[in-house]
Design a protein around this motif. Structure first.
Motif, PDB file in Angstrom:
ATOM      1  N   PHE A 498       0.975  -1.270  -0.022  1.00 47.65           N
ATOM      2  CA  PHE A 498      -0.064  -0.018   0.121  1.00 47.65           C
ATOM      3  C   PHE A 498       0.795   1.333  -0.187  1.00 47.65           C
ATOM      4  CE2 PHE A 498       0.959  -0.877   4.378  1.00 47.65           C
ATOM      5  CZ  PHE A 498       1.146   0.269   5.116  1.00 47.65           C
ATOM      6  N   SER A 551     -13.348   1.757  -4.930  1.00 41.54           N
ATOM      7  CA  SER A 551     -13.711   0.516  -4.895  1.00 41.54           C
ATOM      8  C   SER A 551     -13.259  -0.484  -5.981  1.00 41.54           C
ATOM      9  CB  SER A 551     -15.473   0.376  -4.763  1.00 41.54           C
ATOM     10  OG  SER A 551     -15.914  -0.797  -4.872  1.00 41.54           O
ATOM     11  N   GLU A 554      -9.650  -1.305  -5.752  1.00 47.03           N
ATOM     12  CA  GLU A 554      -9.329  -2.253  -4.580  1.00 47.03           C
ATOM     13  C   GLU A 554      -9.725  -3.557  -5.120  1.00 47.03           C
ATOM     14  OE1 GLU A 554     -10.001  -2.909   0.261  1.00 47.03           O
ATOM     15  OE2 GLU A 554     -10.585  -0.990  -0.823  1.00 47.03           O
ATOM     16  N   GLN A 557      -7.344  -5.036  -7.706  1.00 42.96           N
ATOM     17  CA  GLN A 557      -5.994  -4.666  -7.092  1.00 42.96           C
ATOM     18  C   GLN A 557      -5.319  -3.728  -8.227  1.00 42.96           C
ATOM     19  OE1 GLN A 557      -4.934  -8.901  -6.657  1.00 42.96           O
ATOM     20  NE2 GLN A 557      -5.517  -8.983  -4.500  1.00 42.96           N
ATOM     21  N   PHE A 594      -9.000   3.140   2.269  1.00 42.36           N
ATOM     22  CA  PHE A 594      -8.408   2.287   0.966  1.00 42.36           C
ATOM     23  C   PHE A 594      -7.273   1.572   1.579  1.00 42.36           C
ATOM     24  CE2 PHE A 594      -6.070   2.904  -3.000  1.00 42.36           C
ATOM     25  CZ  PHE A 594      -6.771   1.817  -3.518  1.00 42.36           C
ATOM     26  N   ASN A 595      -7.191   0.351   1.296  1.00 42.11           N
ATOM     27  CA  ASN A 595      -6.034  -0.444   1.429  1.00 42.11           C
ATOM     28  C   ASN A 595      -4.863  -0.874   0.263  1.00 42.11           C
ATOM     29  OD1 ASN A 595      -6.842  -1.041   4.285  1.00 42.11           O
ATOM     30  ND2 ASN A 595      -8.229  -2.397   3.195  1.00 42.11           N
ATOM     31  N   GLY A 596      -5.191   0.043  -0.678  1.00 41.54           N
ATOM     32  CA  GLY A 596      -4.397  -0.172  -1.939  1.00 41.54           C
ATOM     33  C   GLY A 596      -3.238   1.084  -1.998  1.00 41.54           C
TER      34      GLY A 596
END
Length: 703
Positions: A498, A551, A554, A557, A594-596
């Protein structure tokens, strides 16, 4: 079997004891006379000067004189009573039988749906009511009926106790629960209109002996074809499908009821094929609730719901999976009139009940997610089927078209985010067939035209052979002038998965190109969203677009590139409109969750909201090229143009060009395609002009 049913469904089917269907069926004639005599239809049928239907009078057996100019009302009533007594006595001596074909098919339905004798008799009556014109016309003589009067009329005509009729046609009865027959409750109508059948074709099917009980529902409930795809064609849904399949396998083992799955997404994304893949994985047969009959005519929303009810009864004890496609025809239709509730909403309690109590697992499929929330929350799993990400699109294209489409075209097709598998397959099929007729037509060129035409009709851009998002061929981190260690930052992002980067500086300094380089370095797709793509004039739409961008990134990916983010993150202290604040707030919310990897670029760093800037891990200034970088790029460009560079001769001029970026040298390469440069000074002159135009620098530099 009860005696009042007159044994029309005896196990020993008697052949040859009914009239030909080209004539009036004796049971239809018997029931018609009961309408006239016992229910008072004679008042409408026998008028002052004639019969209301002369051809019916002849078929019923009235004397020839009454059917011509010697009509006498009193005599007509006398003959009617005599005809009625005769047929009743005849039926009493030897009960009339249904045709062997109809008896056989009714027996199939009786065994399948566990119908009792009264329910079978009612079904037979409705079949003759719909197939015998005489019976239908005579039934109309008693006028329009309410639901209650319908039950009483059938009690008289069929000689069955009222309570038995009422129970057989109640909402708890098998006829109603199976969808075969239901009484229209909410308005008056003639008898045939009050008794709705699951489909218009069922009558014709029941009159011809079926090979299999499912033949009776062909065109209404169809056995699905085998799947053309596999689970490997849906890698972007791997986690969701693992959960879905595990759940359905457990449901199959436990025979759990109330199992409903909702799949939605744009047309052509493979939703229907996915249902077939799921059925194959579960080792069950998939059946589809049709949206058009065998004649190609659309089935009404009510008709489809009736078919669904029938399917639930048919497969009650079987291992099967149902697919209800195009459900917007039921949940968002206007069958009840424009501005009125949809068919599902007008039957909300019933629809909710079938979503909670259905015994056969059902996959409901739609091109839209615009369903009443009251329905959506009753689905066990809700899954959006999106167009596959670029990496998967490229694999799919290579697999399907590798012999006819070269890598350049494959890459161009894969770059189209809106290219669904259905559009690709259809265009490939058409292009291949066209080439068989005309060998001069190249498959890949034809596909490009076909796909582009479809995309433009949908409001999207045509296929481009050159990707505007591709990384420049001569791109090198050495040509970026920034204090940050870009290589080290990229390694850290790769290690932890990330990162939030804000790149700022003048146009052409390599901000966007770095995001593309980072995506390639991480071997992840790049999802590009420009500020103009996200900002909407409609209240709340910008916030929705932002949420969807994060969205999508994520889910795919992907590295999310928010290019030209200035308009989205304006300093809230300078805001004059509420939406200017709300869109920044939404951005912050999405960033926090957000985890990206997100990369934002801007040319107006000083105007950005300070709170938003604090959310970025790195804020990196991309400056103009330093002298060493300018010299190296000049040498590389001139080498491509076959020109020699002498540093001593260009040093002073190159020092003066202190606002150049790598993008300016890319312009030189493009210009050379149209007009070759004769010497290095011409290249420097064009670089000076580029810089002067962008930054309005006046005066010559004395080359």
């Amino acid at each position: 079997m009860n005696t009042y049913i007159n044994q029309p469904f005896a196990d020993d089917m008697q052949q040859g004891e009914v009239d030909s269907f080209s004539e009036i069926h004796p049971l239809a004639k018997l029931w018609a006379l009961r309408f006239l005599v016992e229910l008072g239809g004679a008042k409408e049928f026998i008028c002052d000067n004639c019969f209301s239907h002369q051809w019916i009078a002849k078929q019923l057996g009235f004397s020839e004189g009454l059917c011509t100019d010697q009509f006498n009302e009193q005599l007509a009533h006398q003959e009617l009573n005599q005809l009625y007594q005769n047929i009743e006595q005849q039926h009493l001596r030897q009960p009339f039988q249904l045709s062997a074909e109809l008896q056989f098919n009714l027996k199939l339905l009786q065994q399948l749906l566990d119908l009792n004798d009264v329910e079978c008799l009612i079904l037979a009556f409705v079949v003759l009511l719909n197939s015998e014109q005489l019976l239908d016309d005579i039934a109309d003589t008693i006028g329009e009926l309410t639901a209650s009067k319908t039950l009483r009329a059938m009690t008289v005509v069929l000689k069955v106790p009222y309570d038995d009729i009422r129970q057989a046609l109640s909402v708890q009865g098998r006829l109603h629960r199976s969808g075969l027959i239901s009484i229209q409750q909410h308005y008056r109508n003639y008898l045939r209109g009050k008794l709705s059948l699951v489909s218009n074709q069922l009558v014709d099917k029941l009159l011809v002996q079926a090979n299999d009980v499912m033949d009776l529902f062909a065109g209404t409930i169809n056995k699905s074809d085998a799947a053309e795809l596999t689970l490997q064609d849906y890698p972007h849904l791997e986690k969701d499908l693992s959960l879905l399949l595990a759940y359905l396998k457990q449901v199959k083992n436990n025979k759990q009821k109330g199992v409903n799955i909702f799949l939605y997404g744009s047309s052509g994304t493979g939703k229907t094929q996915l249902c077939k893949v799921i059925a194959k994985q579960l080792a069950v047969q998939l059946f589809e609730i049709s949206y058009e009959d065998e004649d190609g005519d659309a089935i009404s929303a009510t008709g489809r719901l009736c078919a669904y009810r029938a399917a639930q009864c048919i497969f009650d004890s079987q291992s099967a999976l149902l697919m209800f496609d195009e459900i917007e025809d039921v949940f968002n239709d206007t069958e009840n009139g424009m501005g009125m509730k949809s068919t599902a909403q007008s039957r909300k309690a019933w629809v909710n009940r079938i979503l909670e109590q259905n015994r056969t697992p059902t996959i409901w499929v739609s091109n839209s997610d615009q369903l009443d929330p009251a329905f959506i929350r009753r689905f066990d799993l809700v899954l959006e089927i999106k167009v596959p990400p670029k990496k998967q699109r490229l694999q799919f294209i290579s697999k399907q078209c590798t012999d006819d489409v070269d890598p350049l075209y494959q890459e161009a097709f894969a770059n189209v985010e809106q290219l669904s598998p259905a559009i690709l397959n259809r265009s490939y099929k058409v292009a291949k067939m066209a080439k068989m007729q005309n060998e001069t037509l190249a498959v890949q060129a034809s596909m490009r035209k076909l796909i582009s035409n479809t995309l433009k009709a949908q409001g999207f851009q045509a296929v481009k052979l050159q990707d505007s998002n591709a990384l420049p061929k001569f791109y090198d981190l050495n040509y970026i002038n920034t204090k940050a260690d870009l290589q080290q930052i990229a390694k850290g992002i790769q290690q932890h998965g990330f990162g939030r980067l804000c790149l700022y500086g003048a146009s052409g300094t390599g901000k966007t190109a770095f995001a593309r380089w980072l995506a390639e370095y991480l071997d992840q797709p790049l999802l590009v969203k420009r500020g103009s793509d996200l900002i909407s004039p409609w209240v709340g739409q910008t916030e929705q677009n932002l949420a969807k961008a994060f969205s999508d990134a994520e889910e795919q990916q992907a590295v999310l590139l928010l290019d030209e983010v200035d308009g989205l993150l304006q300093d809230r202290r300078q805001a004059t409109k509420s939406w200017e604040i709300s869109q920044v707030n939404e951005f912050l919310v999405q960033m926090e969750s957000f985890n990206g990897i997100v990369v934002a670029t801007t040319n107006r760093f000083e105007e950005l909201d300070q709170a938003a800037l604090r959310r970025f891990d790195f804020k990196m200034h991309f400056d103009f090229l330093n002298y060493a970088q300018r010299l190296t790029l000049l040498e590389n460009v001139c080498e491509q143009l076959h020109l020699e560079v002498n540093e001593a001769q260009v040093k002073n001029q190159l020092h003066s060009l202190n606002k150049l970026s790598a993008g300016d040298f890319a312009v030189i390469i493009r210009q050379a395609c149209f007009k070759p440069f004769e010497h290095v000074n011409a290249v420097l002159q064009h670089l000076e002009e580029e810089m002067s135009v962008k930054y309005k620098i006046s005066g010559k530099m004395g080359f």
